[in-house]
Motif scaffolding. Structure first.
Motif, PDB file in Angstrom:
ATOM      1  N   GLU A   1       0.855  -1.188   0.000  1.00 42.37           N
ATOM      2  CA  GLU A   1       0.000   0.000   0.000  1.00 42.37           C
ATOM      3  C   GLU A   1       0.890   1.237   0.000  1.00 42.37           C
ATOM      4  O   GLU A   1       1.881   1.303   0.733  1.00 42.37           O
ATOM      5  N   VAL A   2       0.531   2.218  -0.838  1.00 38.82           N
ATOM      6  CA  VAL A   2       1.238   3.493  -0.878  1.00 38.82           C
ATOM      7  C   VAL A   2       0.206   4.602  -0.669  1.00 38.82           C
ATOM      8  O   VAL A   2      -0.800   4.647  -1.380  1.00 38.82           O
ATOM      9  N   THR A   3       0.451   5.471   0.297  1.00 41.30           N
ATOM     10  CA  THR A   3      -0.465   6.568   0.594  1.00 41.30           C
ATOM     11  C   THR A   3       0.300   7.880   0.640  1.00 41.30           C
ATOM     12  O   THR A   3       1.354   7.962   1.280  1.00 41.30           O
ATOM     13  N   VAL A   4      -0.207   8.877  -0.044  1.00 37.70           N
ATOM     14  CA  VAL A   4       0.367  10.216   0.035  1.00 37.70           C
ATOM     15  C   VAL A   4      -0.656  11.132   0.695  1.00 37.70           C
ATOM     16  O   VAL A   4      -1.873  10.929   0.587  1.00 37.70           O
ATOM     17  N   GLY A   5      -0.158  12.137   1.412  1.00 40.05           N
ATOM     18  CA  GLY A   5      -1.035  13.057   2.116  1.00 40.05           C
ATOM     19  C   GLY A   5      -0.561  14.486   1.994  1.00 40.05           C
ATOM     20  O   GLY A   5       0.639  14.759   1.888  1.00 40.05           O
ATOM     21  N   GLY A   6      -1.513  15.396   1.986  1.00 38.86           N
ATOM     22  CA  GLY A   6      -1.216  16.820   1.911  1.00 38.86           C
ATOM     23  C   GLY A   6      -2.511  17.597   2.037  1.00 38.86           C
ATOM     24  O   GLY A   6      -3.424  17.183   2.751  1.00 38.86           O
ATOM     25  N   ARG A   7      -2.590  18.690   1.315  1.00 35.62           N
ATOM     26  CA  ARG A   7      -3.797  19.517   1.333  1.00 35.62           C
ATOM     27  C   ARG A   7      -4.534  19.362   0.003  1.00 35.62           C
ATOM     28  O   ARG A   7      -3.916  19.012  -1.013  1.00 35.62           O
ATOM     29  N   PRO A   8      -5.834  19.630  -0.012  1.00 37.32           N
ATOM     30  CA  PRO A   8      -6.571  19.502  -1.277  1.00 37.32           C
ATOM     31  C   PRO A   8      -5.969  20.325  -2.413  1.00 37.32           C
ATOM     32  O   PRO A   8      -5.980  19.891  -3.570  1.00 37.32           O
ATOM     33  N   LYS A   9      -5.416  21.491  -2.106  1.00 42.49           N
ATOM     34  CA  LYS A   9      -4.841  22.311  -3.165  1.00 42.49           C
ATOM     35  C   LYS A   9      -3.518  21.765  -3.682  1.00 42.49           C
ATOM     36  O   LYS A   9      -3.002  22.255  -4.691  1.00 42.49           O
ATOM     37  N   ASP A  10      -2.966  20.739  -3.024  1.00 43.43           N
ATOM     38  CA  ASP A  10      -1.727  20.096  -3.480  1.00 43.43           C
ATOM     39  C   ASP A  10      -2.012  18.862  -4.336  1.00 43.43           C
ATOM     40  O   ASP A  10      -1.089  18.093  -4.628  1.00 43.43           O
ATOM     41  N   GLU A  11      -3.251  18.651  -4.733  1.00 45.24           N
ATOM     42  CA  GLU A  11      -3.641  17.379  -5.350  1.00 45.24           C
ATOM     43  C   GLU A  11      -2.771  17.005  -6.554  1.00 45.24           C
ATOM     44  O   GLU A  11      -2.339  15.850  -6.682  1.00 45.24           O
TER      45      GLU A  11
END
Length: 208
Positions: free
Chosen positions: A172-182
């Protein structure tokens, strides 16, 4: 000799002639009253304002990548992550975070005998975050947003990778940030996926 009636008629005609002349002069200066010509010194349309760029957004084009190795000694996994993102732990579940703590990428190399679709459904129903919104599944990736009490609006993109045609899951690979960084988050996820190197699956030790 002109009668008073004739004199009045001539004065009326003279007034009409002057009026036409004045109207013609105004028309010549201001342009056609039908709107086909733009009056001198007047611009009908204004240029569209330029869209300001997001100064603090993660920019995919500015990222460089570094190969990272994790997993176990017998089952090593590697992938490229953005340079400067570091993980406080190795092993099967490393999480690489940028120096500001805004963006991250996480790997889970333990695998599962469940399919990527099953794990995506399970994750969608188990995320316990305020204002959770599952935006959909795009190319095997679960996309969702929520609100963190400290950091504000957040976005996650989780992908489960199979090596046997979708019957089970290897990583599994998950990336996270803010919606504006999509856009940049998608780029980081794609780069990690394409550079992912898995060990041979001779011994299947994946949990159910």
């Amino acid at each position: 000799m002109l009668t008073p009636r004739h004199q009045a008629l001539l004065m009326t005609l003279a007034g009409m002639t002057v009026g036409v002349a004045v109207f013609g002069t105004v028309l010549a200066i201001n342009g056609d009253l039908t709107g086909n010509d733009t009056p001198v010194g007047i611009v009908n349309s204004q240029p569209a304002p330029s869209t300001p760029s997001c100064a603090d957004c993660l920019q995919a084009g500015s990222l460089q990548y570094t190969l990272q190795t994790f997993g176990t000694k017998s089952d090593q996994v590697s992938a490229e992550v953005p340079t400067g993102w570091t993980s406080e732990q190795d092993g099967t579940r490393p999480r690489f975070v940028d120096p500001t703590g805004v963006w991250q990428i996480r790997f889970d190399t333990r695998g599962s005998k469940q399919s990527p679709a099953e794990l995506a459904d399970s994750r969608a129903g188990s995320i316990d975050e305020p204002d959770l919104k599952v935006l959909g599944r795009d190319n095997g990736t679960l996309i969702y947003t929520y609100v963190d009490q400290t950091r504000g609006p957040r976005m996650g993109l989780s992908r489960w990778i199979s090596t046997d045609g979708g019957e089970s899951t290897a990583v599994e690979v998950t990336v996270g940030g803010r919606p504006k960084d999509e856009a940049a988050l998608r780029a980081v996820l794609e780069h990690a996926t394409t550079t992912l190197q898995l060990p041979p699956s001779d011994n299947d030790t994946r949990p159910n």
